[in-house]
Design an enzyme around this catalytic site. Structure first.
Site, PDB file in Angstrom:
ATOM      1  N   ALA A  45      81.399  42.753  86.617  1.00 29.07           N
ATOM      2  CA  ALA A  45      81.934  43.705  85.635  1.00 29.07           C
ATOM      3  C   ALA A  45      81.689  43.200  84.214  1.00 29.07           C
ATOM      4  O   ALA A  45      81.302  43.960  83.327  1.00 29.07           O
ATOM      5  CB  ALA A  45      83.416  43.918  85.876  1.00 29.07           C
ATOM      6  N   ASP A  48      78.098  43.667  83.491  1.00 25.73           N
ATOM      7  CA  ASP A  48      77.803  45.070  83.200  1.00 25.73           C
ATOM      8  C   ASP A  48      78.262  45.448  81.796  1.00 25.73           C
ATOM      9  O   ASP A  48      77.608  46.221  81.112  1.00 25.73           O
ATOM     10  CB  ASP A  48      78.491  45.986  84.222  1.00 25.73           C
ATOM     11  CG  ASP A  48      77.825  45.877  85.574  1.00 25.73           C
ATOM     12  OD1 ASP A  48      76.695  45.347  85.638  1.00 25.73           O
ATOM     13  OD2 ASP A  48      78.436  46.295  86.575  1.00 25.73           O
ATOM     14  N   GLU A 127      45.195  45.150  66.705  1.00 28.07           N
ATOM     15  CA  GLU A 127      44.865  45.494  68.090  1.00 28.07           C
ATOM     16  C   GLU A 127      46.115  46.011  68.795  1.00 28.07           C
ATOM     17  O   GLU A 127      47.233  45.714  68.357  1.00 28.07           O
ATOM     18  CB  GLU A 127      44.360  44.246  68.824  1.00 28.07           C
ATOM     19  CG  GLU A 127      45.460  43.235  69.089  1.00 28.07           C
ATOM     20  CD  GLU A 127      44.983  41.797  69.218  1.00 28.07           C
ATOM     21  OE1 GLU A 127      44.452  41.260  68.217  1.00 28.07           O
ATOM     22  OE2 GLU A 127      45.170  41.226  70.293  1.00 28.07           O
ATOM     23  N   LYS A 129      49.282  46.415  71.129  1.00 30.62           N
ATOM     24  CA  LYS A 129      50.208  45.492  71.782  1.00 30.62           C
ATOM     25  C   LYS A 129      50.408  46.019  73.199  1.00 30.62           C
ATOM     26  O   LYS A 129      50.984  47.090  73.405  1.00 30.62           O
ATOM     27  CB  LYS A 129      51.527  45.452  71.021  1.00 30.62           C
ATOM     28  CG  LYS A 129      52.502  44.463  71.598  1.00 30.62           C
ATOM     29  CD  LYS A 129      53.628  44.222  70.611  1.00 30.62           C
ATOM     30  CE  LYS A 129      54.523  43.095  71.051  1.00 30.62           C
ATOM     31  NZ  LYS A 129      55.146  43.326  72.339  1.00 30.62           N
ATOM     32  N   ASP A 131      51.784  46.481  76.862  1.00 33.19           N
ATOM     33  CA  ASP A 131      53.102  46.321  77.483  1.00 33.19           C
ATOM     34  C   ASP A 131      52.925  45.790  78.905  1.00 33.19           C
ATOM     35  O   ASP A 131      52.967  46.525  79.883  1.00 33.19           O
ATOM     36  CB  ASP A 131      53.825  47.674  77.501  1.00 33.19           C
ATOM     37  CG  ASP A 131      55.317  47.507  77.694  1.00 33.19           C
ATOM     38  OD1 ASP A 131      55.794  46.353  77.677  1.00 33.19           O
ATOM     39  OD2 ASP A 131      56.011  48.524  77.866  1.00 33.19           O
ATOM     40  N   ARG A 150      54.768  33.296  80.914  1.00 32.47           N
ATOM     41  CA  ARG A 150      55.323  32.791  79.661  1.00 32.47           C
ATOM     42  C   ARG A 150      56.631  32.039  79.880  1.00 32.47           C
ATOM     43  O   ARG A 150      56.889  31.031  79.243  1.00 32.47           O
ATOM     44  CB  ARG A 150      55.542  33.966  78.715  1.00 32.47           C
ATOM     45  CG  ARG A 150      56.159  33.579  77.414  1.00 32.47           C
ATOM     46  CD  ARG A 150      56.074  34.732  76.431  1.00 32.47           C
ATOM     47  NE  ARG A 150      56.588  34.322  75.164  1.00 32.47           N
ATOM     48  CZ  ARG A 150      57.879  34.385  74.836  1.00 32.47           C
ATOM     49  NH1 ARG A 150      58.746  34.838  75.704  1.00 32.47           N
ATOM     50  NH2 ARG A 150      58.289  33.986  73.663  1.00 32.47           N
ATOM     51  N   TYR A 238      43.657  37.815  74.435  1.00 31.61           N
ATOM     52  CA  TYR A 238      43.835  37.982  72.988  1.00 31.61           C
ATOM     53  C   TYR A 238      44.297  36.717  72.259  1.00 31.61           C
ATOM     54  O   TYR A 238      44.501  36.728  71.057  1.00 31.61           O
ATOM     55  CB  TYR A 238      44.799  39.136  72.688  1.00 31.61           C
ATOM     56  CG  TYR A 238      46.159  39.019  73.374  1.00 31.61           C
ATOM     57  CD1 TYR A 238      47.045  38.009  73.052  1.00 31.61           C
ATOM     58  CD2 TYR A 238      46.532  39.933  74.354  1.00 31.61           C
ATOM     59  CE1 TYR A 238      48.267  37.889  73.673  1.00 31.61           C
ATOM     60  CE2 TYR A 238      47.762  39.831  74.990  1.00 31.61           C
ATOM     61  CZ  TYR A 238      48.628  38.804  74.641  1.00 31.61           C
ATOM     62  OH  TYR A 238      49.824  38.681  75.273  1.00 31.61           O
ATOM     63  N   LYS A 326      55.781  48.005  65.792  1.00 30.98           N
ATOM     64  CA  LYS A 326      56.163  48.747  67.004  1.00 30.98           C
ATOM     65  C   LYS A 326      56.059  50.258  66.805  1.00 30.98           C
ATOM     66  O   LYS A 326      56.308  50.765  65.719  1.00 30.98           O
ATOM     67  CB  LYS A 326      57.616  48.404  67.388  1.00 30.98           C
ATOM     68  CG  LYS A 326      57.855  46.927  67.655  1.00 30.98           C
ATOM     69  CD  LYS A 326      57.223  46.460  68.942  1.00 30.98           C
ATOM     70  CE  LYS A 326      58.007  46.884  70.146  1.00 30.98           C
ATOM     71  NZ  LYS A 326      59.065  45.978  70.537  1.00 30.98           N
ATOM     72  N   CYS A 432      87.719  60.838  94.739  1.00 30.17           N
ATOM     73  CA  CYS A 432      86.445  60.240  95.117  1.00 30.17           C
ATOM     74  C   CYS A 432      85.613  61.284  95.864  1.00 30.17           C
ATOM     75  O   CYS A 432      86.087  61.865  96.837  1.00 30.17           O
ATOM     76  CB  CYS A 432      86.691  59.025  96.001  1.00 30.17           C
ATOM     77  SG  CYS A 432      85.186  58.393  96.743  1.00 30.17           S
ATOM     78  N   CYS A 435      85.223  60.074  99.752  1.00 36.82           N
ATOM     79  CA  CYS A 435      86.304  60.014 100.739  1.00 36.82           C
ATOM     80  C   CYS A 435      87.508  60.880 100.364  1.00 36.82           C
ATOM     81  O   CYS A 435      88.433  61.022 101.156  1.00 36.82           O
ATOM     82  CB  CYS A 435      86.752  58.567 100.953  1.00 36.82           C
ATOM     83  SG  CYS A 435      87.648  57.900  99.554  1.00 36.82           S
ATOM     84  N   CYS A 456      87.778  54.737  92.815  1.00 40.36           N
ATOM     85  CA  CYS A 456      88.299  55.344  94.032  1.00 40.36           C
ATOM     86  C   CYS A 456      89.340  54.395  94.612  1.00 40.36           C
ATOM     87  O   CYS A 456      89.121  53.187  94.686  1.00 40.36           O
ATOM     88  CB  CYS A 456      87.145  55.534  95.011  1.00 40.36           C
ATOM     89  SG  CYS A 456      87.661  55.687  96.719  1.00 40.36           S
ATOM     90  N   CYS A 462      87.078  54.531 102.334  1.00 42.30           N
ATOM     91  CA  CYS A 462      85.956  55.173 101.657  1.00 42.30           C
ATOM     92  C   CYS A 462      84.629  54.671 102.232  1.00 42.30           C
ATOM     93  O   CYS A 462      84.347  53.472 102.199  1.00 42.30           O
ATOM     94  CB  CYS A 462      86.030  54.881 100.158  1.00 42.30           C
ATOM     95  SG  CYS A 462      84.665  55.623  99.263  1.00 42.30           S
TER      96      CYS A 462
HETATM   97  S1  IVH Z   1      49.621  37.610  70.316  1.00 45.38           S
HETATM   98  C1  IVH Z   1      51.408  33.797  68.761  1.00 45.38           C
HETATM   99  N1  IVH Z   1      48.570  39.929  70.943  1.00 45.38           N
HETATM  100  O1  IVH Z   1      53.708  40.382  72.894  1.00 45.38           O
HETATM  101  C2  IVH Z   1      51.368  35.189  69.222  1.00 45.38           C
HETATM  102  N2  IVH Z   1      50.652  39.340  71.930  1.00 45.38           N
HETATM  103  O2  IVH Z   1      56.106  39.267  71.251  1.00 45.38           O
HETATM  104  C3  IVH Z   1      50.854  35.315  70.591  1.00 45.38           C
HETATM  105  N3  IVH Z   1      51.500  40.993  73.519  1.00 45.38           N
HETATM  106  O3  IVH Z   1      54.538  37.488  74.596  1.00 45.38           O
HETATM  107  C4  IVH Z   1      50.884  36.682  71.092  1.00 45.38           C
HETATM  108  N4  IVH Z   1      49.831  42.404  73.340  1.00 45.38           N
HETATM  109  O4  IVH Z   1      53.175  39.216  75.844  1.00 45.38           O
HETATM  110  C5  IVH Z   1      49.605  39.083  71.112  1.00 45.38           C
HETATM  111  N5  IVH Z   1      47.493  41.903  71.465  1.00 45.38           N
HETATM  112  C6  IVH Z   1      48.529  41.083  71.634  1.00 45.38           C
HETATM  113  C7  IVH Z   1      49.568  41.373  72.503  1.00 45.38           C
HETATM  114  C8  IVH Z   1      50.635  40.478  72.614  1.00 45.38           C
HETATM  115  C9  IVH Z   1      50.969  42.148  73.937  1.00 45.38           C
HETATM  116  C10 IVH Z   1      52.792  40.454  73.947  1.00 45.38           C
HETATM  117  C11 IVH Z   1      52.741  39.077  74.521  1.00 45.38           C
HETATM  118  C12 IVH Z   1      53.745  38.245  73.760  1.00 45.38           C
HETATM  119  C13 IVH Z   1      54.542  39.281  73.061  1.00 45.38           C
HETATM  120  C14 IVH Z   1      54.949  38.735  71.719  1.00 45.38           C
END
Ligand code: IVH
Length: 721
Positions: A45, A48, A127, A129, A131, A150, A238, A326, A432, A435, A456, A462
């Site tokens: 809890a 959460d 470049e 980022k 995910d 990492r 990268y 972002k 509930c 039940c 409940c 239940c």
């Molecule tokens: S550079 C010293 N380039 O973002 C910096 N990171 O918050 C090294 N990530 O843990 C990271 N795309 O998993 C870099 N083009 C990109 C990326 C990238 C995704 C992620 C990476 C890192 C996190 C950093």
């Protein structure tokens, strides 16, 4: 939590950011305890509540959602463990920027730091980022030797065997590559592969996955590399770690080298010379985003010259020469078709919105959690409004849903203009739905406030509570019975056949006997074969011997998590001593009651819950039947802790900050084996606080209370290395 949290609506953006950082750290710590070592310090809890607070702050400040936000991680974490790998160079993270102004500030700070004038132009790379999951892949003399996740940036997990199955990652580098090379980049799953995999899972009647990122993570964390191989993971290079030689003096040049060596690199990487160009590229990538076959959550800018990178150096965990710009969190509009109530083990009624299916960032969303009654009404945990004008959520409403790499999407807001004229406020059930027992909100004994959770009151009556209870009983940290998963429990519970049905824990142990004399044979039932039935019985019989703390934890007493169960086991030694004391404490006074309350780490609420549990004749009855099934009629006595010899025996220790020589779990296990108690928070009862880099509020609190603090080396010296 040591400090009284500020009401969310009063948080400034700075406070919210700091709070999210703290919550990320705290939740990650508890996750590690829970999943890594199975020793949670707080109740489900409480856990959460931390998650809810995090979610609520994120809902108010979606732009602050962190890379390491707890909402981005799957709750049910991996049950496998991989060997630790200490990174030759730490794997850093990136600072986030959210607006054009932030980016301008970032670029200006680079110029300022280097003492450059605006006309002495500095080039940046930009470049996407990705995910996914960052990975460090080490080559020695041209051969792939280790691949590590990492982790916490210093120590990751060894996933070499799994990484070797990724076709896009070369196992060997061409001749002429430096002797030591660490290529870093992102492992991800393509959206198309993710959708195909989910289609297949659905066709096979299996649970589908939530999003590509979590699926990629799960696919990597497989002990059987064949599973990883079947998942078609991909990679973009990268960055780098240790290099015995630098093949280029720019960021751009390094990445081109990786391409020559056979690594995939992102085609959208560009080298640019002005803020205007950088921002234009951000917009361009943003427009391409929906059509890319991989999820991205921003654009990363890095100073191109490695010499300048070196001069700029690092702040605590992130480089000054890079930032992540972002994208706003992904949101979509849809309608609430139904509100359904799920009932958990402790009887908590959780409302879930069933939505008209909608894709949010390429992932189909059909459900969103509505947390509790107040949340639907538009009120937060402390009764504060969480939506403009305190909008409630109604069936038929058009809502904004947000998915931030999240498992459970959130309903952010209601579009009031679209509310149907006949929409009525949702009436939270008073009974509930499973039940029919009364469902009530309890009053918090400490604060006097109404609990946010409606429960409940049906207990064993239940069906939902009973099955969830059984699922808890067989779970990994309790009886850990392999072959008895959620599906099987539901099956046995629903069965009306006296040779099959399992409604209470002891019936798990009588199943084999009941099967012996019966004509309905389990092995003839779909889903069970002869072999699996044999294995199941063996797994059950193995648990006729069980550690006392597991036994106590398995009982599912409210507020008794694993840590409390361990304290109880350690304090009472045997089950008999424990149960006798709990019964003697029934009047909430006298020696037995005082004894229970005197156990450090057990407060009045927990003590009450245990005593109340033993007052319920039904509980005692079930436990008696259960004990009869165990070898010698009792769990194993608790291990006696070596209470003498070590200077830390009997002392209470808190570890905080990052430890460099041990993992947290190791440090804790070591301390416990010397007879120390390891606590999660600092109080007057704490004897030592061992603080590593990054220690924050716990260290401050220790100083405030005059508790002795030390670093890792001093601690090692104290316990004798
Ligand atoms: S550079 C010293 N380039 O973002 C910096 N990171 O918050 C090294 N990530 O843990 C990271 N795309 O998993 C870099 N083009 C990109 C990326 C990238 C995704 C992620 C990476 C890192 C996190 C950093």
């Amino acid at each position: 939590m040591s400090v009284e949290p500020i009401t969310i609506k009063n948080l400034t953006i700075e406070e919210a950011a700091a709070e999210l950082a703290r919550l990320a750290r705290e939740i990650a710590h508890h996750d590690a305890l829970y999943h890594g070592k199975d020793q949670p310090e707080i109740s489900d809890a409480e856990y959460d509540a931390l998650k809810r607070r995090n979610d609520a702050i994120e809902a108010r400040f979606p732009e602050l959602i962190r890379e390491d936000s707890p909402s981005r991680h799957v709750g049910a974490a991996p049950s496998v463990t991989f060997a630790p790998v200490v990174h030759a160079r730490p794997m850093l993270s990136l600072d986030n920027t959210f607006s054009q102004e932030d980016v301008q500030d970032f670029v200006a700070s680079v110029y300022r730091f280097l003492g450059r004038l605006p006309d002495q132009s500095i080039a940046f790379t930009a470049e996407p980022k990705i995910d996914g999951l960052s990975m460090s892949i080490r080559y020695e003399n041209g051969k792939l030797v280790t691949a590590a996740t990492r982790g916490d940036g210093t120590t990751g997990e060894n996933v070499t065997a799994n990484i070797r199955t990724i076709k896009e990652i070369p196992n060997e580098l061409p001749k002429g590559a430096p002797a030591v090379v660490e290529v870093r980049g992102e492992v991800y799953m393509a959206k198309s592969d993710f959708l195909a995999l989910n289609k297949q899972m659905e066709a096979e009647g299996k649970q589908t996955y939530v999003n590509p990122r979590n699926t990629a993570a799960g696919s990597l964390r497989q002990l059987d590399a064949k599973v990883t191989a079947s998942r078609k993971l991909k990679f973009f290079a990268y960055a780098w770690g240790e290099m015995s030689e630098m093949p280029s003096d720019t960021q751009f040049g390094m990445v081109q080298k990786f391409k020559e060596w056979g690594f995939p690199i992102n085609p959208l990487m560009k080298r640019l010379n002005s803020v205007a160009d950088i921002l234009a590229h951000y917009d361009e990538i943003g427009l391409l985003r929906p059509d890319l076959d991989y999820d991205i959550d921003g654009v990363v800018y890095k100073v191109d010259s490695l010499e300048l990178q070196q001069r700029l150096g690092f702040r605590s965990r992130s480089p000054r020469w890079a930032t992540a710009h972002k994208f706003p969190a992904e949101q979509a509009f849809t309608t609430v078709e139904k509100i359904e109530i799920q009932v958990g083990r402790t009887g908590a009624l959780t409302p879930v919105a069933r939505l008209t299916p909608i894709t949010v960032g390429g992932v189909v969303v059909t459900n969103a959690t509505l947390h509790n009654e107040d949340y639907i009404k538009g009120l937060g945990n402390s009764g504060e409004p969480i939506r403009e004008d305190e909008h409630d959520i109604r069936i038929g409403d058009t809502v904004i849903v947000q998915r931030a790499g999240d498992v459970i999407p959130q309903v952010l807001d209601v579009v009031m203009e679209k509310r149907p004229a006949d929409a009525v406020p949702y009436e939270f059930p008073k009974k509930c739905p499973v039940c029919g027992s009364h469902a009530v909100r309890e009053r918090n004994e400490k604060t006097g406030k109404l609990d946010s959770v409606t429960r409940c009151t049906g207990g064993f009556v239940c069906r939902a509570q009973a099955t969830e209870h059984l699922k808890h009983f067989v779970s990994r940290n309790a009886f850990d019975i392999e072959g008895l998963g959620s599906k099987q429990i539901d099956f046995f519970f629903e069965s009306e056949d006296s040779a099959l049905k399992i409604r209470t824990a002891p019936e798990i142990f009588t199943l084999e006997r009941r099967q012996r004399d019966s004509l309905t044979k389990l092995e003839n039932i779909e889903g069970f074969g002869k072999v699996s039935v044999g294995k199941l019985f063996a797994a059950i019989n193995e648990r006729r011997e069980i550690a006392l703390h597991r036994f106590i934890y398995a009982l599912g007493i409210r507020h008794v998590g694993e840590t409390t169960a361990k304290l109880l086991a350690r304090s009472y030694g045997t089950y008999e001593a424990f149960a006798t004391a709990m019964k003697e404490a029934a009047s909430l006074s006298g020696d037995a009651w005082d004894g229970l309350n005197a156990i450090e780490g057990i407060g009045e609420i927990v003590a009450r819950a245990i005593v109340e549990f033993y007052k319920e004749p039904r509980n005692v009855e079930v436990i008696t039947a259960l004990l009869a099934e165990l070898n010698d009629g009792t769990p194993l006595p608790a291990e006696q802790v070596a209470a003498s010899g070590s200077p830390v025996a009997g002392k209470t220790v808190v570890f905080t900050g990052s430890l460099e020589k041990f993992t947290r779990d190791e440090a804790k296990a070591r301390a416990e084996s010397l007879g120390a108690k390891v606590a999660g928070s600092v109080s007057k009862k704490t004897d030592y606080v061992v603080a590593g880099p990054g220690a924050g509020s716990k260290l401050d609190k220790a100083r405030e209370l005059g508790v002795q603090t030390m670093d890792e080396d001093e601690w090692l010296a104290l316990i004798g290395g």
